[in-house]
Design a protein around this motif. Structure first.
Motif, PDB file in Angstrom:
ATOM      1  N   ASP A 156      -4.291   5.812 -90.631  1.00 46.35           N
ATOM      2  CA  ASP A 156      -3.448   6.505 -91.610  1.00 46.35           C
ATOM      3  C   ASP A 156      -4.280   7.482 -92.433  1.00 46.35           C
ATOM      4  O   ASP A 156      -3.890   8.632 -92.646  1.00 46.35           O
ATOM      5  N   ILE A 157      -5.434   7.015 -92.893  1.00 48.36           N
ATOM      6  CA  ILE A 157      -6.309   7.857 -93.720  1.00 48.36           C
ATOM      7  C   ILE A 157      -6.815   9.050 -92.916  1.00 48.36           C
ATOM      8  O   ILE A 157      -6.859  10.185 -93.407  1.00 48.36           O
ATOM      9  N   LEU A 158      -7.175   8.810 -91.655  1.00 51.57           N
ATOM     10  CA  LEU A 158      -7.697   9.888 -90.816  1.00 51.57           C
ATOM     11  C   LEU A 158      -6.645  10.966 -90.579  1.00 51.57           C
ATOM     12  O   LEU A 158      -6.912  12.163 -90.726  1.00 51.57           O
ATOM     13  N   VAL A 159      -5.440  10.566 -90.189  1.00 52.88           N
ATOM     14  CA  VAL A 159      -4.400  11.537 -89.849  1.00 52.88           C
ATOM     15  C   VAL A 159      -3.914  12.277 -91.090  1.00 52.88           C
ATOM     16  O   VAL A 159      -3.768  13.511 -91.085  1.00 52.88           O
ATOM     17  N   GLN A 160      -3.663  11.545 -92.174  1.00 59.00           N
ATOM     18  CA  GLN A 160      -3.191  12.200 -93.395  1.00 59.00           C
ATOM     19  C   GLN A 160      -4.230  13.172 -93.943  1.00 59.00           C
ATOM     20  O   GLN A 160      -3.892  14.305 -94.312  1.00 59.00           O
ATOM     21  N   GLY A 161      -5.473  12.732 -93.999  1.00 61.28           N
ATOM     22  CA  GLY A 161      -6.521  13.602 -94.531  1.00 61.28           C
ATOM     23  C   GLY A 161      -6.708  14.852 -93.697  1.00 61.28           C
ATOM     24  O   GLY A 161      -6.865  15.951 -94.236  1.00 61.28           O
ATOM     25  N   ALA A 162      -6.669  14.704 -92.367  1.00 63.32           N
ATOM     26  CA  ALA A 162      -6.838  15.858 -91.485  1.00 63.32           C
ATOM     27  C   ALA A 162      -5.683  16.839 -91.636  1.00 63.32           C
ATOM     28  O   ALA A 162      -5.883  18.061 -91.651  1.00 63.32           O
ATOM     29  N   THR A 163      -4.457  16.323 -91.768  1.00 61.39           N
ATOM     30  CA  THR A 163      -3.286  17.204 -91.895  1.00 61.39           C
ATOM     31  C   THR A 163      -3.311  17.977 -93.202  1.00 61.39           C
ATOM     32  O   THR A 163      -3.088  19.197 -93.231  1.00 61.39           O
ATOM     33  N   VAL A 164      -3.583  17.280 -94.302  1.00 67.91           N
ATOM     34  CA  VAL A 164      -3.635  17.948 -95.614  1.00 67.91           C
ATOM     35  C   VAL A 164      -4.737  18.999 -95.629  1.00 67.91           C
ATOM     36  O   VAL A 164      -4.538  20.126 -96.103  1.00 67.91           O
ATOM     37  N   GLU A 165      -5.903  18.666 -95.096  1.00 63.66           N
ATOM     38  CA  GLU A 165      -7.022  19.612 -95.083  1.00 63.66           C
ATOM     39  C   GLU A 165      -6.690  20.855 -94.268  1.00 63.66           C
ATOM     40  O   GLU A 165      -7.004  21.985 -94.674  1.00 63.66           O
ATOM     41  N   LEU A 166      -6.046  20.667 -93.118  1.00 66.26           N
ATOM     42  CA  LEU A 166      -5.725  21.796 -92.250  1.00 66.26           C
ATOM     43  C   LEU A 166      -4.757  22.768 -92.915  1.00 66.26           C
ATOM     44  O   LEU A 166      -4.989  23.982 -92.937  1.00 66.26           O
ATOM     45  N   PHE A 167      -3.666  22.250 -93.481  1.00 66.50           N
ATOM     46  CA  PHE A 167      -2.678  23.140 -94.089  1.00 66.50           C
ATOM     47  C   PHE A 167      -3.199  23.768 -95.368  1.00 66.50           C
ATOM     48  O   PHE A 167      -2.859  24.921 -95.682  1.00 66.50           O
ATOM     49  N   HIS A 168      -4.022  23.053 -96.128  1.00 60.98           N
ATOM     50  CA  HIS A 168      -4.631  23.652 -97.315  1.00 60.98           C
ATOM     51  C   HIS A 168      -5.534  24.818 -96.925  1.00 60.98           C
ATOM     52  O   HIS A 168      -5.597  25.823 -97.631  1.00 60.98           O
ATOM     53  N   PHE A 169      -6.231  24.696 -95.812  1.00 54.97           N
ATOM     54  CA  PHE A 169      -7.106  25.764 -95.353  1.00 54.97           C
ATOM     55  C   PHE A 169      -6.320  27.051 -95.108  1.00 54.97           C
ATOM     56  O   PHE A 169      -6.822  28.154 -95.334  1.00 54.97           O
ATOM     57  N   TYR A 170      -5.073  26.928 -94.668  1.00 60.92           N
ATOM     58  CA  TYR A 170      -4.228  28.088 -94.405  1.00 60.92           C
ATOM     59  C   TYR A 170      -3.294  28.416 -95.571  1.00 60.92           C
ATOM     60  O   TYR A 170      -2.305  29.128 -95.401  1.00 60.92           O
ATOM     61  N   GLY A 171      -3.624  27.902 -96.753  1.00 57.30           N
ATOM     62  CA  GLY A 171      -2.918  28.306 -97.960  1.00 57.30           C
ATOM     63  C   GLY A 171      -1.578  27.644 -98.196  1.00 57.30           C
ATOM     64  O   GLY A 171      -0.775  28.140 -98.984  1.00 57.30           O
ATOM     65  N   VAL A 172      -1.309  26.513 -97.554  1.00 53.87           N
ATOM     66  CA  VAL A 172      -0.040  25.804 -97.735  1.00 53.87           C
ATOM     67  C   VAL A 172      -0.309  24.499 -98.478  1.00 53.87           C
ATOM     68  O   VAL A 172      -1.045  23.630 -97.979  1.00 53.87           O
ATOM     69  N   ALA A 173       0.266  24.372 -99.681  1.00 52.31           N
ATOM     70  CA  ALA A 173       0.151  23.129-100.433  1.00 52.31           C
ATOM     71  C   ALA A 173       1.029  22.075 -99.765  1.00 52.31           C
ATOM     72  O   ALA A 173       2.219  22.294 -99.534  1.00 52.31           O
ATOM     73  N   ILE A 174       0.441  20.941 -99.452  1.00 49.85           N
ATOM     74  CA  ILE A 174       1.147  19.911 -98.693  1.00 49.85           C
ATOM     75  C   ILE A 174       0.776  18.548 -99.259  1.00 49.85           C
ATOM     76  O   ILE A 174      -0.344  18.337 -99.711  1.00 49.85           O
ATOM     77  N   ALA A 175       1.745  17.637 -99.269  1.00 45.09           N
ATOM     78  CA  ALA A 175       1.501  16.300 -99.800  1.00 45.09           C
ATOM     79  C   ALA A 175       2.191  15.270 -98.912  1.00 45.09           C
ATOM     80  O   ALA A 175       3.300  15.501 -98.428  1.00 45.09           O
ATOM     81  N   PRO A 176       1.530  14.137 -98.669  1.00 41.85           N
ATOM     82  CA  PRO A 176       2.161  13.081 -97.871  1.00 41.85           C
ATOM     83  C   PRO A 176       3.415  12.563 -98.556  1.00 41.85           C
ATOM     84  O   PRO A 176       3.445  12.374 -99.772  1.00 41.85           O
ATOM     85  N   ALA A 177       4.463  12.340 -97.775  1.00 39.51           N
ATOM     86  CA  ALA A 177       5.720  11.827 -98.305  1.00 39.51           C
ATOM     87  C   ALA A 177       5.994  10.405 -97.849  1.00 39.51           C
ATOM     88  O   ALA A 177       6.592   9.615 -98.568  1.00 39.51           O
ATOM     89  N   ASP A 178       5.572  10.073 -96.644  1.00 40.88           N
ATOM     90  CA  ASP A 178       5.836   8.734 -96.123  1.00 40.88           C
ATOM     91  C   ASP A 178       4.860   8.442 -94.998  1.00 40.88           C
ATOM     92  O   ASP A 178       4.531   9.310 -94.202  1.00 40.88           O
ATOM     93  N   THR A 179       4.406   7.200 -94.951  1.00 37.76           N
ATOM     94  CA  THR A 179       3.504   6.757 -93.901  1.00 37.76           C
ATOM     95  C   THR A 179       3.928   5.367 -93.462  1.00 37.76           C
ATOM     96  O   THR A 179       4.198   4.525 -94.298  1.00 37.76           O
TER      97      THR A 179
END
Length: 199
Positions: free
Chosen positions: A35-58
């Motif tokens: 969970d930590i690996l996938v969520q962290g990778a997703t947030v980091e990727l979209f932040h890199f491209y200028g999209v603010a993103i937050a986990p909603a459900d896991t």
């Protein structure tokens, strides 16, 4: 004239209201390493491209949470004790909001595959720190039904929902995962950040 003191019955605390948001806290769930690996990778990727993103459900995939947008970008991967399929889909407005993207001559579908490819790369880099070396296939665009059928053949299915100002992002990771195979090491054979790979 002094007001009458409240009766003992009015001072007795009653049962919490059913409508109170704090009356029934959601049950806690143990956060897994994946969970930590996938969520962290997703947030980091979209932040890199200028999209603010937050986990909603896991959590475990339930019928009502299988909500991939058509089409979804799917990547199969394999490793000893860790194999399966990663899928990503999002509201088209989310992809259009991403900044710093080079033009894709083949259109929007290529960027959907490329974003999933970069997400897989980040997860792959993180798993390398746990002595897991993934072998991945090229990302393919698939219908939500195709992703669901492929995921149902796996022992485990994990769903991750994210919120952005432009819409939702949905990531699923399904496969046969052996938790005992995750042995952390400070030495990583792979770089943590990859470059864009055009198809």
């Amino acid at each position: 004239m002094r007001p009458a003191p409240p009766s003992s019955s009015s001072m007795r605390p009653g049962p919490p209201s059913e409508s109170s948001p704090t009356s029934r806290p959601p049950p806690s769930r143990k956060v897994r390493t994946i969970d930590i690996l996938v969520q962290g990778a997703t947030v980091e990727l979209f932040h890199f491209y200028g999209v603010a993103i937050a986990p909603a459900d896991t959590g475990e995939c339930r019928e009502e949470t299988r909500a991939h947008v058509d089409p979804a970008s799917m990547i199969e991967f394999s490793a000893r004790g860790f194999s399966g399929v990663l899928a990503l889909s999002a509201n088209p407005a989310v992809f259009r909001a991403m900044t710093g993207l080079p033009p894709m001559p083949e259109g929007f579908g290529d960027w959907m595959r490329e974003v999933a490819n970069q997400l897989m790369g980040k997860i792959k880099s993180r798993l390398a720190r746990f002595q897991i070396v993934l072998h991945t296939e090229l990302p393919q665009l698939r219908s939500p039904g195709d992703v669901d059928r492929r995921s149902r053949s796996c022992k485990q299915q994990f769903c991750y929902s994210f919120r952005t100002l432009k819409g939702d992002v949905f990531v699923t990771m399904s496969g046969d995962f052996d938790d005992s195979s995750l042995v952390f090491s400070n030495a990583s054979p792979l770089p943590l950040d990859g470059k864009v790979i055009l198809f």
